[in-house]
Design a protein around this motif. Structure first.
Motif, PDB file in Angstrom:
ATOM      1  N   ARG A  76       0.860  -1.180   0.000  1.00  0.00           N
ATOM      2  CA  ARG A  76       0.000   0.000   0.000  1.00  0.00           C
ATOM      3  C   ARG A  76       0.895   1.228   0.000  1.00  0.00           C
ATOM      4  N   VAL A  77       0.363   2.322  -0.520  1.00  0.00           N
ATOM      5  CA  VAL A  77       1.143   3.560  -0.597  1.00  0.00           C
ATOM      6  C   VAL A  77       0.318   4.713  -0.039  1.00  0.00           C
ATOM      7  N   ASN A  78       0.973   5.588   0.714  1.00  0.00           N
ATOM      8  CA  ASN A  78       0.324   6.811   1.185  1.00  0.00           C
ATOM      9  C   ASN A  78       1.350   7.939   1.130  1.00  0.00           C
ATOM     10  N   ALA A  79       0.881   9.159   1.247  1.00  0.00           N
ATOM     11  CA  ALA A  79       1.774  10.310   1.225  1.00  0.00           C
ATOM     12  C   ALA A  79       2.326  10.566   2.617  1.00  0.00           C
ATOM     13  N   LEU A  80       3.647  10.496   2.762  1.00  0.00           N
ATOM     14  CA  LEU A  80       4.270  10.943   4.001  1.00  0.00           C
ATOM     15  C   LEU A  80       4.127  12.455   4.113  1.00  0.00           C
ATOM     16  N   ALA A  81       4.275  13.153   2.979  1.00  0.00           N
ATOM     17  CA  ALA A  81       4.107  14.611   2.946  1.00  0.00           C
ATOM     18  C   ALA A  81       3.817  15.057   1.528  1.00  0.00           C
ATOM     19  N   ARG A  82       2.830  15.956   1.388  1.00  0.00           N
ATOM     20  CA  ARG A  82       2.511  16.586   0.106  1.00  0.00           C
ATOM     21  C   ARG A  82       2.910  18.066   0.166  1.00  0.00           C
ATOM     22  N   GLY A  83       2.811  18.721  -0.987  1.00  0.00           N
ATOM     23  CA  GLY A  83       3.027  20.158  -1.033  1.00  0.00           C
ATOM     24  C   GLY A  83       4.477  20.579  -0.859  1.00  0.00           C
ATOM     25  N   LEU A  84       5.407  19.669  -1.155  1.00  0.00           N
ATOM     26  CA  LEU A  84       6.817  20.021  -1.127  1.00  0.00           C
ATOM     27  C   LEU A  84       7.182  20.751  -2.413  1.00  0.00           C
ATOM     28  N   ASP A  85       8.423  21.205  -2.518  1.00  0.00           N
ATOM     29  CA  ASP A  85       8.857  21.979  -3.679  1.00  0.00           C
ATOM     30  C   ASP A  85      10.009  21.261  -4.372  1.00  0.00           C
ATOM     31  N   HIS A  86       9.656  20.440  -5.372  1.00  0.00           N
ATOM     32  CA  HIS A  86      10.629  19.689  -6.161  1.00  0.00           C
ATOM     33  C   HIS A  86      11.531  18.820  -5.277  1.00  0.00           C
ATOM     34  N   PRO A  87      10.937  17.910  -4.494  1.00  0.00           N
ATOM     35  CA  PRO A  87      11.745  17.018  -3.663  1.00  0.00           C
ATOM     36  C   PRO A  87      12.518  16.019  -4.514  1.00  0.00           C
ATOM     37  N   ARG A  88      13.832  15.977  -4.328  1.00  0.00           N
ATOM     38  CA  ARG A  88      14.668  15.116  -5.163  1.00  0.00           C
ATOM     39  C   ARG A  88      15.259  13.931  -4.400  1.00  0.00           C
ATOM     40  N   TRP A  89      15.561  14.124  -3.123  1.00  0.00           N
ATOM     41  CA  TRP A  89      16.282  13.064  -2.404  1.00  0.00           C
ATOM     42  C   TRP A  89      15.747  12.950  -0.990  1.00  0.00           C
ATOM     43  N   VAL A  90      15.808  11.759  -0.425  1.00  0.00           N
ATOM     44  CA  VAL A  90      15.340  11.514   0.938  1.00  0.00           C
ATOM     45  C   VAL A  90      16.421  10.786   1.716  1.00  0.00           C
ATOM     46  N   TYR A  91      16.506  11.122   3.007  1.00  0.00           N
ATOM     47  CA  TYR A  91      17.517  10.503   3.870  1.00  0.00           C
ATOM     48  C   TYR A  91      16.920  10.354   5.266  1.00  0.00           C
ATOM     49  N   VAL A 443       6.472  13.102  -0.975  1.00  0.00           N
ATOM     50  CA  VAL A 443       7.258  11.939  -0.560  1.00  0.00           C
ATOM     51  C   VAL A 443       6.270  10.828  -0.248  1.00  0.00           C
ATOM     52  N   TRP A 444       6.361   9.724  -1.004  1.00  0.00           N
ATOM     53  CA  TRP A 444       5.466   8.587  -0.829  1.00  0.00           C
ATOM     54  C   TRP A 444       6.072   7.596   0.154  1.00  0.00           C
ATOM     55  N   ARG A 445       5.190   6.860   0.838  1.00  0.00           N
ATOM     56  CA  ARG A 445       5.618   5.829   1.787  1.00  0.00           C
ATOM     57  C   ARG A 445       4.921   4.522   1.416  1.00  0.00           C
ATOM     58  N   VAL A 446       5.720   3.480   1.162  1.00  0.00           N
ATOM     59  CA  VAL A 446       5.200   2.193   0.707  1.00  0.00           C
ATOM     60  C   VAL A 446       5.438   1.152   1.797  1.00  0.00           C
ATOM     61  N   THR A 447       4.367   0.432   2.159  1.00  0.00           N
ATOM     62  CA  THR A 447       4.449  -0.561   3.226  1.00  0.00           C
ATOM     63  C   THR A 447       3.704  -1.826   2.823  1.00  0.00           C
ATOM     64  N   ARG A 448       3.841  -2.840   3.676  1.00  0.00           N
ATOM     65  CA  ARG A 448       3.051  -4.067   3.509  1.00  0.00           C
ATOM     66  C   ARG A 448       1.576  -3.723   3.661  1.00  0.00           C
ATOM     67  N   ALA A 449       0.759  -4.256   2.772  1.00  0.00           N
ATOM     68  CA  ALA A 449      -0.686  -4.020   2.862  1.00  0.00           C
ATOM     69  C   ALA A 449      -1.238  -4.649   4.145  1.00  0.00           C
ATOM     70  N   LYS A 450      -2.192  -3.966   4.738  1.00  0.00           N
ATOM     71  CA  LYS A 450      -2.808  -4.504   5.942  1.00  0.00           C
ATOM     72  C   LYS A 450      -3.634  -5.730   5.591  1.00  0.00           C
ATOM     73  N   PRO A 451      -3.705  -6.715   6.491  1.00  0.00           N
ATOM     74  CA  PRO A 451      -4.531  -7.917   6.221  1.00  0.00           C
ATOM     75  C   PRO A 451      -5.989  -7.506   6.008  1.00  0.00           C
TER      76      PRO A 451
END
Length: 452
Positions: A76-91, A443-451
């Motif tokens: 499943r995928v959800n937004a960790l955060a929307r409305g950023l300005d050209h996000p290129r890298w995550v750490y 920034v999207w966040r992808v996890t195991r789908a809930k049962p």
């Protein structure tokens, strides 16, 4: 004087014609099935150089409302955060905070112009128009933003500007209490204390990095496991050296930097545009993903995933995928071609891999427990389009063991406009996959789908 005016007029006309034809999508379509150009032994077509290169970039439109990409079955995928300005890298920091480099291409140095002859100038002008349409024409925010998911629901409720007034920042690496940042022109650092939401210190220089015209401006950085060395990627300043080889000094390479002194040495070369860097969790080998050259057909040249050997040369610009000579490059260098290392794994032609992270078995289903997640930014020089998704390459025994598996898709609309384009990928503190989307500003966040 009249001859000079005619020459200038002719050059402008050629540029206008090239731009009009290119932006109309002229060029040669792929003949090989996509799977043929993927794997450790890809099928390589014959070069097909045309007067006007194939141009088929997806126009950037962004996501509507709360829309997002499609996750593979079991995810499943959800937004960790929307409305950023050209996000290129995550750490991801040790306490779970996530740093996001909001960044874009720096302006050209004043008076630098473009190197090379008339055709190189035309190409660079056309490419500027193409990249603008693809969403790369906005000014660089030049900052790093901190995201914190304090309540653990998968969405960040805390957002702070961690550091601003940078120079097209991209890669980040924490070593002890120092955060290293790869700007377009230099590796810099700031002190870091766990839990802080903003950096109060002014960045200090660690070492300059090759810059200038910045055909490829993104610089990534990763620390070795014991924190004594940093490895920094520097892409080429051209497609195949058309801006002059002097402009390529120190580029198309990975540099090794001493953490304490800032001294550096060339670690590997001939890598046209390396971006993502990751240590394999079992073998401890350094791996990277590389954007290969353009303009010799939709089926050439495959971008790739490879381990990086100390002192190795990978062919650019004189050859590709080992000893396949690029006849466009002069003068030829058969001695260098003879020692060009064959990459480990072709990802397909023009998919533009940027992000790379190895899975660690947490937060994802078993089929994603051993392998590499790769953010494919998407093609501009191919018909049909390729990339524009996040894939997983399974590994066994420290090496790729099968075809890529789609993880996130749906970044293109039915009429092939770009709602988003994946760039950097990372794992969060729970093993979920984070994806920076620079067109969707998410920034999207992808996890195991809930049962069910």
């Amino acid at each position: 004087m009249k001859v000079s005016n005619i020459a200038v007029s002719s050059l402008v006309s050629m540029a206008a014609v090239a731009a009009a034809l290119a932006l109309a999508g002229c060029g040669e379509a792929a003949k090989l099935p996509p799977e043929a150009t993927i794997g450790p032994r890809p099928q390589l077509a014959q070069p097909n150089r045309t007067l006007i290169p194939t141009v088929n970039v997806a126009t950037a439109v962004g996501w509507s409302d709360a829309a997002g990409p499609k996750a593979a079955d079991g995810l499943r995928v959800n937004a960790l955060a929307r409305g950023l300005d050209h996000p290129r890298w995550v750490y991801t920091l040790p306490n779970g905070d996530v740093l996001v480099a909001e960044s874009n291409k720096p302006p050209k140095p004043e008076g630098s112009g473009d190197g090379g002859g008339p055709m190189a100038k035309i190409r660079n002008w056309v490419m500027g128009k193409v990249m603008s349409r693809a969403g790369a024409g906005v000014p660089s925010p030049n900052r790093i933003t901190l995201l914190r998911d304090a309540d653990g629901d998968g969405a960040a409720e805390v957002r702070h500007v961690f550091l601003s007034n940078l120079s097209s920042p991209f890669g980040m690496a924490l070593v002890g209490n120092e955060l290293f940042i790869a700007n377009a022109d230099a590796l810099v650092k700031v002190p870091y204390t766990e839990g802080q939401t903003s950096a109060s210190a002014t960045p200090t220089l660690v070492t300059p990095l090759p810059a200038g015209i910045n055909h490829h401006w993104t610089k990534n950085v990763i620390a070795n496991p014991d924190g004594t060395k940093l490895y920094v990627t520097v892409g080429s300043n051209s497609n195949i050296g058309e801006n002059g080889l002097a402009a390529e000094e120190g580029r198309a390479a990975i540099w090794e930097v001493d953490v304490k002194t800032g001294t550096k040495r060339l670690f590997a070369s001939g890598l046209r545009n390396p971006n993502g860097l990751a240590w394999h969790p079992e073998t401890k080998a350094l791996w990277t993903v590389v954007n290969e050259r353009d303009e010799i057909g939709s089926d050439l040249v495959p971008d790739y995933l490879t381990s990086v050997k100390d002192g190795a040369f990978y062919g650019w610009p004189w050859s590709y995928f080992g000893g396949h000579v690029d006849a466009r490059v002069t003068p030829q260098k058969p001695d260098l071609v003879a020692k060009a290392v064959v990459p480990d794994y072709a990802l397909g032609s023009h998919v533009a891999p940027l992000g790379l992270v190895f899975s660690d078995g947490r937060g994802m289903p078993a089929e994603f427990a051993s392998g590499a997640f790769i953010g494919e930014h998407g093609s501009w020089n191919r018909k049909p389009k390729s990339g524009y998704k996040v894939v997983f390459v399974p590994f066994i025994g420290g090496n790729p063991s099968g075809p890529p598996v789609d993880v996130l898709t749906g970044f293109l609309t039915a009429d092939e406009k770009a709602q988003g384009r994946p760039v950097g990928v990372a794992l969060d503190k729970n093993g979920a996959l984070l994806v920076a989307d620079d067109v969707g500003n998410v920034v999207w966040r992808v996890t195991r789908a809930k049962p069910q």
